[in-house]
Design a protein around this motif. Structure first.
Motif, mmCIF file in Angstrom:
data_model
loop_
_atom_site.group_PDB
_atom_site.id
_atom_site.type_symbol
_atom_site.label_atom_id
_atom_site.label_comp_id
_atom_site.label_asym_id
_atom_site.label_seq_id
_atom_site.Cartn_x
_atom_site.Cartn_y
_atom_site.Cartn_z
ATOM 1 N N PHE A 262 0.833 -1.201 0.000
ATOM 2 C CA PHE A 262 0.000 0.000 0.000
ATOM 3 C C PHE A 262 0.874 1.261 0.000
ATOM 4 O O PHE A 262 0.625 2.195 -0.765
ATOM 5 C CB PHE A 262 -0.902 -0.001 1.232
ATOM 6 C CG PHE A 262 -1.774 1.217 1.355
ATOM 7 C CD1 PHE A 262 -2.902 1.362 0.567
ATOM 8 C CD2 PHE A 262 -1.457 2.230 2.257
ATOM 9 C CE1 PHE A 262 -3.707 2.491 0.669
ATOM 10 C CE2 PHE A 262 -2.246 3.361 2.365
ATOM 11 C CZ PHE A 262 -3.378 3.491 1.565
ATOM 12 N N ILE A 263 1.902 1.284 0.844
ATOM 13 C CA ILE A 263 2.782 2.454 0.897
ATOM 14 C C ILE A 263 3.506 2.631 -0.429
ATOM 15 O O ILE A 263 3.630 3.745 -0.950
ATOM 16 C CB ILE A 263 3.794 2.320 2.057
ATOM 17 C CG1 ILE A 263 3.060 2.374 3.397
ATOM 18 C CG2 ILE A 263 4.843 3.427 1.986
ATOM 19 C CD1 ILE A 263 3.948 2.127 4.601
ATOM 20 N N GLN A 264 3.987 1.528 -1.007
ATOM 21 C CA GLN A 264 4.663 1.621 -2.300
ATOM 22 C C GLN A 264 3.715 2.152 -3.374
ATOM 23 O O GLN A 264 4.088 3.024 -4.171
ATOM 24 C CB GLN A 264 5.199 0.249 -2.723
ATOM 25 C CG GLN A 264 6.060 0.324 -3.975
ATOM 26 C CD GLN A 264 5.932 -0.888 -4.882
ATOM 27 O OE1 GLN A 264 4.876 -1.509 -4.956
ATOM 28 N NE2 GLN A 264 6.997 -1.223 -5.578
ATOM 29 N N GLU A 265 2.499 1.635 -3.388
ATOM 30 C CA GLU A 265 1.532 2.064 -4.394
ATOM 31 C C GLU A 265 1.203 3.550 -4.254
ATOM 32 O O GLU A 265 1.110 4.273 -5.252
ATOM 33 C CB GLU A 265 0.234 1.240 -4.271
ATOM 34 C CG GLU A 265 0.385 -0.235 -4.597
ATOM 35 C CD GLU A 265 0.487 -0.494 -6.080
ATOM 36 O OE1 GLU A 265 0.105 0.393 -6.865
ATOM 37 O OE2 GLU A 265 0.958 -1.578 -6.458
ATOM 38 N N ILE A 266 1.029 4.014 -3.023
ATOM 39 C CA ILE A 266 0.703 5.427 -2.788
ATOM 40 C C ILE A 266 1.840 6.326 -3.267
ATOM 41 O O ILE A 266 1.625 7.330 -3.962
ATOM 42 C CB ILE A 266 0.419 5.684 -1.294
ATOM 43 C CG1 ILE A 266 -0.905 5.034 -0.875
ATOM 44 C CG2 ILE A 266 0.383 7.187 -1.007
ATOM 45 C CD1 ILE A 266 -2.133 5.612 -1.544
ATOM 46 N N ILE A 267 3.070 5.972 -2.906
ATOM 47 C CA ILE A 267 4.223 6.798 -3.268
ATOM 48 C C ILE A 267 4.431 6.811 -4.778
ATOM 49 O O ILE A 267 4.543 7.870 -5.407
ATOM 50 C CB ILE A 267 5.491 6.304 -2.551
ATOM 51 C CG1 ILE A 267 5.377 6.553 -1.045
ATOM 52 C CG2 ILE A 267 6.738 7.001 -3.097
ATOM 53 C CD1 ILE A 267 6.496 5.949 -0.235
ATOM 54 N N PHE A 268 4.464 5.622 -5.382
ATOM 55 C CA PHE A 268 4.732 5.551 -6.817
ATOM 56 C C PHE A 268 3.559 6.075 -7.642
ATOM 57 O O PHE A 268 3.773 6.663 -8.705
ATOM 58 C CB PHE A 268 5.065 4.116 -7.224
ATOM 59 C CG PHE A 268 6.475 3.716 -6.882
ATOM 60 C CD1 PHE A 268 7.429 4.660 -6.577
ATOM 61 C CD2 PHE A 268 6.850 2.387 -6.867
ATOM 62 C CE1 PHE A 268 8.733 4.307 -6.261
ATOM 63 C CE2 PHE A 268 8.151 2.005 -6.558
ATOM 64 C CZ PHE A 268 9.087 2.975 -6.252
ATOM 65 N N ALA A 269 2.328 5.870 -7.158
ATOM 66 C CA ALA A 269 1.173 6.404 -7.877
ATOM 67 C C ALA A 269 1.196 7.933 -7.865
ATOM 68 O O ALA A 269 0.837 8.575 -8.864
ATOM 69 C CB ALA A 269 -0.119 5.893 -7.256
#
Length: 296
Positions: A262-269
């Motif tokens: 979730f954290i990766q998706e939020i940052i990269f998104a």
């Protein structure tokens, strides 16, 4: 809170690591401040850059030396939070906080120049995500967590590989930032995809994968590297890591995998949206210029 009251101030805040981080910040402020006169190409550093660097170091300290680090030895979800902060949040802040003229000086160091190939986009993405995924193979993870020197070395290598992974997206040197917007969008998708298998295996596992968080004896041994005193007392007083968790080991493991993804998706998104927006505006501007040129 979560049993932290049972541990000493030194166990919670790692004074030695805190001193190291303070020295890093002090050294940075001296180099970009009064000592910057010693560098021919030095330019004034904005307060925003200084803030980002200090914030990045502070987040890294919380993840690797503060309560989050201690909780990461008791709950897998906090371990993954520590990993996300250490490799997805702290590196870009630290990189953006270092001014271009200082980057140029550091990159002239001979050993760093020889490792330039590791900053190539595909190589950097494969190395970081490969090291991260390899680390979370259960037998590898438990071994690293039980051997202090290997643990520190692996985390250092992961941090360097994270910096290299971020270089393509945040290249702080204007003269060497050659990647196209479409290329960067593809690079973001690549990183999002490469981390998915490891997180998926963790999330959808049918049983706890890591003995650190499910076997009391293994847990007590691993705690010997982050607290002082006799770790056998941990078993006598608490019985195992489940004493500190509100979840079962399996649910804790699943939450950890979800949290990391979730954290990766939020940052990269967020970065993807920014890059796409710049690309879209650039394309529209070029189309407008062509239209106006044809009208004349």
């Amino acid at each position: 809170m979560l049993g932290l009251e049972y541990f000493s101030i030194a166990d919670l805040w790692s004074p030695l690591f805190m001193c190291c981080m303070l020295l890093v910040v002090a050294g940075y402020l001296l180099v970009v401040g009064p000592f910057s006169e010693k560098f021919a190409e030095a330019e004034p550093v904005s307060w925003m850059k200084k803030f980002m660097f200090i914030a990045g170091v502070f987040i890294l300290y919380l993840a690797q030396g503060g309560p989050i680090s201690l909780l990461g030895h008791m709950m897998f979800s906090f371990h993954m939070l520590s990993m996300a902060l250490s490799y997805l949040v702290a590196p870009p802040l630290i990189m953006l906080g270092i001014p271009p003229w200082l980057w140029r000086k550091m990159l002239k160091i001979n050993p760093l120049r020889k490792l330039k190939f590791l900053a190539m986009p595909i190589v950097a993405a494969l190395v970081f995500n490969g090291l991260f995924s390899f680390y979370h193979i259960p037998v590898i993870h438990d071994y690293v967590m039980l051997h202090f020197n290997v643990h520190r070395l692996y985390y250092l290598v992961l941090f360097v590989s994270a910096m290299l992974m971020w270089w393509t997206l945040l290249n702080p040197l204007p003269e060497s930032s050659k990647g196209s917007s479409l290329g960067k969008m593809g690079y973001i998708f690549l990183n999002m995809i490469l981390l998915t298998p490891a997180c998926g295996l963790i999330i959808f596992a049918s049983s706890p994968m890591y003995s650190i968080y499910s076997d009391p004896n293994t847990w007590a041994k691993s705690m010997g590297y982050c607290i002082s005193g006799d770790t056998s007392l941990l078993l006598a007083n608490f019985g195992g890591p489940t004493f500190f968790s509100l979840m079962s080991p399996l649910v804790d493991q699943q939450v950890g995998g979800i949290l990391m993804k979730f954290i990766q998706e939020i940052i990269f998104a967020s970065i993807l949206a920014y890059v796409f927006n710049r690309w879209y505006k650039s394309e529209n501007r070029e189309n407008d210029e062509l239209t106006n040129g044809e009208s004349y």
